[in-house]
Design an enzyme around this catalytic site. Structure first.
Site, PDB file in Angstrom:
ATOM      1  N   SER A   1      -9.806   1.167   2.833  1.00  0.00           N
ATOM      2  CA  SER A   1      -8.955   1.969   1.980  1.00  0.00           C
ATOM      3  C   SER A   1      -7.870   1.173   1.268  1.00  0.00           C
ATOM      4  O   SER A   1      -7.264   1.676   0.332  1.00  0.00           O
ATOM      5  CB  SER A   1      -8.297   3.062   2.809  1.00  0.00           C
ATOM      6  OG  SER A   1      -7.442   2.490   3.782  1.00  0.00           O
TER       7      SER A   1
ATOM      8  N   LYS B   1       0.838  -1.201   0.000  1.00  0.00           N
ATOM      9  CA  LYS B   1       0.000   0.000   0.000  1.00  0.00           C
ATOM     10  C   LYS B   1       0.872   1.250   0.000  1.00  0.00           C
ATOM     11  O   LYS B   1       1.887   1.304   0.729  1.00  0.00           O
ATOM     12  CB  LYS B   1      -0.892  -0.033   1.248  1.00  0.00           C
ATOM     13  CG  LYS B   1      -2.014   1.001   1.278  1.00  0.00           C
ATOM     14  CD  LYS B   1      -2.901   0.761   2.504  1.00  0.00           C
ATOM     15  CE  LYS B   1      -4.077   1.701   2.586  1.00  0.00           C
ATOM     16  NZ  LYS B   1      -4.924   1.433   3.776  1.00  0.00           N
TER      17      LYS B   1
ATOM     18  N   SER C   1      -9.844  -1.317   7.028  1.00  0.00           N
ATOM     19  CA  SER C   1      -9.282  -1.044   5.703  1.00  0.00           C
ATOM     20  C   SER C   1      -8.527  -2.188   5.040  1.00  0.00           C
ATOM     21  O   SER C   1      -8.187  -2.083   3.876  1.00  0.00           O
ATOM     22  CB  SER C   1      -8.383   0.189   5.760  1.00  0.00           C
ATOM     23  OG  SER C   1      -9.159   1.360   5.707  1.00  0.00           O
TER      24      SER C   1
END
Lengths: 505, 510
Positions: A155, A80, A179
């Site tokens: 996310s 990420k 997330s």
């Protein structure tokens, strides 16, 4: 798509270390897959193709020379883009950090590389990890590989989509309110939100420090444990990291606790829960009973209180954590301004997207003089009550079983105009962050339309092992996404039967 | 007018002005009372910063002592410096504070370019130390002020605004950023500038004595803000206070407080009111100016620092720190007076220079006479060390050698003059007292016959001087003693020499 990418991470690492498979071949396959599908999926914000190739050759070289290689040798990992990478970026999918180059690498990233995993690129996310759909990325949303018209969740949507689309075998996300778990549910993966303090946050660009945890994402419990073991453990650079060793013996995933008891908070399964998710939940309960689990009804505090508590505390911390992005030392600085306040206002005004601004404003408000007691202090008290209630409940059961999200993946644009509706998609996940305990999302069927459904187990403090053992036991009785549609989109068509199907483990 | 005389005029004017101010203050304080509390920031003497391993050394190239942590880069986390906690607790114990076993770090949020995270990590509602006391003395007698709290926090960087080609530039040096500080907050117990000054001096002494802070105000290691209000004598409620900043020396603290007390009284006496505001002392102009009013006060939005767990200081750890606490200045003064019968001046020197004091006490403990030791260590040895630019901890004359020298002196085996010569050589060569004395044959001659030989020789070669003495010029006696000493190269016992010389001079046959 190469069959190499259908291998599990442990299989790839085992074959690479024996010399039966070249890391370079795995990386080439992953890069080819990315070239093929990422223009549609948009899981990646940046690639590390050349460094990845060099790493792969270096690993192959070491294998040939008879040297030992790590537990993730040659496994392509997507990371990420809110984890700092000395050789790349940490954009947080924000304009304000678009051109920022970190001067050091996150502990988690260094640790996966120390196990000879190969970081192939940085993945898309909701800006600063604030969102549940990846639509808040300043660089355009990621699409769900199962249905390109739908969101991958957020996310960590890019990290989830990359693994689901076969662009990477493992990925790292971060989980502040769900997330890694909610995107794992939307994309048919296993994702673990570890115990707070089990993974170093050093190098994770903070959203809400007391809630953030980095989480491993994989296609199976075993791979998830493998990645967890590579990155977990105390880090002297993070004062909130715990000193005990949280790593899991993979052999222990085969055994479940005697007298296994799972708690079901029936009251949570009401309003807003999609009927298809509900029936998948009942089916999951039945499978766990078939594994020998005794299901127990639990009383837990109303999760809507957790939502309010969460959005007060997370935004308060975020308002302070994001203050450092001011254009003074790094990141975006507005042009043509001549005084300090204009520079702050314009740099931040231009650099941050609307959701980030909304949360900074809310967070600033709840900490303000005159409101602190009514909001922040009250939310802290609510958090303590929630933790107590959870701990009490977990004295009688080994884990709590609930859906990961109230719906399957929704359509792009469906909720992006309604922040409150979007916030409700975290309703089942945020409690674990507030409490600090581990929780895992795992695939448990598909909707009529063929979209993955995820279920969630919330565990006792520090007990990732039982959670992953339960997920592995469930994998033995169910093929994960199962009947998910096979040819609905160009991307999933290439994926074949689905993450937990034949050829995936 | 010459430059010298204009300077002299100016300093005369300044003195007159100071006298006038003092007189005005005395008048004003006959019906008003000043109420003052000080907030002192002291930089802790740690090698590294509070939350990272960067050096805290002063005066380095700007922005050379920085890392991602103190630069506030994305993703970095603070890790507390154990030594800073020890020093904060030590100061708490030295001032009688209660040490909190579980204190909480907090964030103080405000935007400023020399604060990279745009928040400062400090402590707010649960500081590490509370409820202490500092004793000090003013002309009228002993006083004390209560301490409200001592808390740990990180320093900000420095902003500079140099002018270049008519344009003001802004420059930021982040070397100081993240340096550990304690903020020591007194209750409003100080009743005037003299008390504020004396309190600050006492605090500085404790900080230095305990090794908590080097006390250097020029380098900013010690910084002071003052909260000042006034009220009519007899009133118990507190008046509206103002906060004075930029008090970078003891003199500024005193001057600014005097200025502010007089300003507030004048305002109240003419029917005005005091605004709660923050004022900046302008030393060049000798007055304050408003920095921010109450309306502009920051809302710092304090909240518990989520990147740091509570700071736990166990009772065992506190006990360990207490055990290592050096003797405090006030206690030390009393003990030195009592144990060694030293005068005020000597006591002050010893309290201010703990290493010299240690040496002195070791000499006495080793068998040196305390009166002799105070002179020979404080004056003679320190004088030589200053000449050589050496510290007493690095003295070429170890304690046992100083004891040996002083014992010979006390026993009359060495004259003061010989002892001085011996010490000088010991310092310069690092040799022992015994070797130096033997090498030169510097034994005191106390045998009457030997002394008389020197006396006879002096009388014989100075008939005029002797005659004058005998004719009543008493002052010639000391001169004649000196001649004997000179002739004997300082080796004769001075007291016996005087006795024998008087006898010899009284004897007209000689």
């Amino acid at each position: 798509m190469s069959d190499l990418l259908r291998l599990s991470a442990s299989e790839i690492a085992a074959q690479v270390s024996r010399g039966g498979l070249r890391a370079s071949a795995v990386i080439e396959a992953a890069l080819a897959r990315i070239a093929e599908v990422d223009p549609q999926v948009h899981a990646f914000l940046s690639l590390r193709a050349e460094p990845a190739r060099r790493r792969a050759e270096e690993i192959d070289q070491r294998v040939r020379s008879g040297a030992r290689v790590g537990s993730l040798a040659g496994v392509p990992v997507a990371v990420k883009d809110n984890l700092c990478d000395q050789d790349g970026s940490a954009t947080c999918a924000s304009r304000i950090l678009e051109r920022f180059r970190p001067s050091y690498s996150a502990t988690a990233l260094r640790r996966v590389e120390a196990e000879d995993a190969i970081v192939i690129g940085k993945t898309n996310l909701d800006e600063f990890a604030m969102g549940s759909s990846n639509e808040n990325s300043a660089f355009g949303p990621t699409h769900n590989p199962w249905d390109l018209d739908r969101v991958p969740g957020g996310s960590s949507g890019g990290s989830a989509a990359a693994v689901a689309a076969g662009e990477a075998v493992l990925s790292l996300g971060s989980d502040t309110g769900g997330s890694v778990r909610q995107p794992a549910a939307f994309c048919g993966l296993v994702a673990l939100k570890p115990q707070y303090g089990h993974l170093s946050r050093h190098g994770l660009v903070a959203f809400a420090s007391s809630l953030d945890q980095i989480g491993p994402m994989a296609r199976s419990a075993r791979d998830c444990a493998l990645l967890f073991n590579a990155v977990a453990g105390h880090d002297p650079r993070d004062a909130t990291s715990l000193s005990r060793d949280p790593r899991i013996e993979l052999a222990q995933l085969e055994t479940l606790p005697d007298d296994l008891r799972l708690g079901v908070p029936r009251a949570w399964l009401g309003e807003g829960l999609d009927p298809e998710i509900r029936s998948a939940f009942e089916a999951t309960c039945a499978r766990f009973e078939a594994c020998g689990a005794h299901l127990v009804d639990l009383e837990l505090p109303d999760p809507r209180h957790a939502i309010s508590t969460y959005y007060i505390l997370a935004n308060a911390e975020a308002s302070s954590n994001l203050a450092r992005f001011d254009g003074v030392r790094y990141g975006h600085r507005a042009e043509g301004v001549h005084d300090l306040h204009a520079m702050y206002e314009r740099s931040r005004g231009e650099g941050f997207g609307p959701e980030v601004k909304r949360r900074i404003l809310m967070g600033t408000f709840v900490l303000s003089s005159g409101y602190y007691e009514a909001f922040y202090a009250k939310a802290q008290a609510a958090r303590r009550l929630l933790r107590r209630a959870f701990d009490q409940a977990l004295e009688t059961v080994h884990a709590i079983l609930i859906p990961t999200a109230p719906t399957a993946a929704f359509r792009l644009g469906e909720k992006s105009g309604d922040p409150l509706a979007m916030y409700l998609s975290d309703i089942y996940t945020i409690t674990s962050n507030l409490v600090g305990h581990p929780a895992v999302s795992f695939p448990a069927g598909a909707t009529q339309e063929g979209l993955p459904i995820g279920m969630q187990l919330c565990g006792r403090a520090g007990d990732e092992r039982t959670l992953l053992a339960l997920v592995q036991a469930h994998e033995g009785r169910h093929d994960g996404v199962g009947a998910a549609r096979s040819a609905a989109s160009p991307v999933t068509g290439l994926l074949g039967r689905g993450p937990a199907g034949e050829g995936w483990r | 007018m010459s430059r010298e005389s204009s300077q002299a005029n100016r300093s005369r004017e300044a003195q007159q002005e100071a006298e006038q101010t003092a007189a005005r203050l005395a008048v004003a304080l006959s019906s008003w009372e000043a109420v003052i509390g000080l907030e002192v920031h002291a930089q802790l003497r740690t090698r590294t910063k509070l939350f990272c391993a960067c050096s805290t050394a002063f005066g380095a190239e700007p922005n050379s002592q920085v890392c991602p942590v103190c630069l506030g880069h994305p993703g970095v986390l603070p890790v507390p410096n154990r030594e800073a906690v020890v020093l904060a607790v030590r100061m708490g114990l030295a001032t009688g504070c209660a040490v909190r076993e579980r204190s909480i770090w907090a964030r103080k949020n405000y935007f400023y370019p020399d604060l990279p995270k745009n928040y400062q990590i400090t402590q707010f509602d649960r500081p590490i130390c509370e409820h202490g006391e500092v004793r000090f003395a003013v002309a009228a007698g002993p006083r004390s002020a209560r301490l409200r709290r001592i808390h740990l926090e990180e320093d900000a960087g420095k902003s500079k605004h140099p002018e270049k080609a008519g344009e003001t530039l802004s420059r930021i040096d982040l070397n100081r950023c993240g340096t550990p500080l304690i903020e020591i907050v007194s209750e409003p117990d100080l009743r005037g500038p003299e008390e504020a000054y004396a309190y600050l001096a006492a605090l500085k002494e404790i900080l230095e004595h305990t090794g908590v802070c080097d006390g250097n105000m020029e380098e900013g290691s010690l910084r002071c803000d003052a909260n000042v209000s006034v009220r009519r004598r007899g009133e118990t409620a507190l008046g509206t206070r103002t906060e004075l900043k930029n008090l970078n020396s003891f003199r500024f603290v005193e001057k600014a407080i005097i200025y502010e007390i007089l300003r507030q009284i004048a305002r109240l006496e003419t029917g005005g009111t005091i605004e709660q505001e923050t004022l900046l002392w302008e030393p060049a102009l000798g007055r304050t100016r408003t920095m921010r009013s109450k309306e502009d006060a920051h809302d710092y939005r304090y909240f518990p620092e989520p990147d740091l767990p509570p700071l736990i200081v166990s009772p065992d750890w506190i006990a360990e720190i207490a055990l290592a606490l050096p003797e405090l200045p006030e206690a030390k003064r009393a003990r030195l007076r009592r144990a060694y019968g030293l005068g005020e001046g000597e006591v002050e020197i010893l309290v201010r220079q703990p290493e010299v004091c240690d040496y002195f006490e070791q000499v006495v403990a080793g068998g040196g006479d305390s009166r002799l030791a105070s002179v020979w260590v404080l004056t003679e040895l320190v004088g030589h060390l200053n000449r050589l630019g050496r510290q007493i901890t690095d003295s070429p004359v170890p304690v046992p050698e100083m004891v040996a020298l002083l014992q010979r002196l006390a026993a009359g085996k060495l004259t003061g003059k010989l002892a001085k010569m011996a010490l000088e050589e010991m310092v310069d060569t690092g040799s022992t007292a015994e070797l130096v004395i033997q090498a030169h044959g510097w034994e005191v001659v106390s045998d009457d016959r030997a002394i008389l030989q020197f006396i006879d020789a002096v009388i014989a070669s100075n008939p005029a001087g002797v005659a004058e003495y005998r004719a009543g010029k008493d002052s010639n006696f000391r001169w004649l003693v000196g001649q004997v000493m000179k002739l004997s190269r300082g080796q004769v016992d001075p007291r016996r020499t005087e006795e024998l010389l008087r006898q010899a001079l009284a004897d007209p046959d000689a």
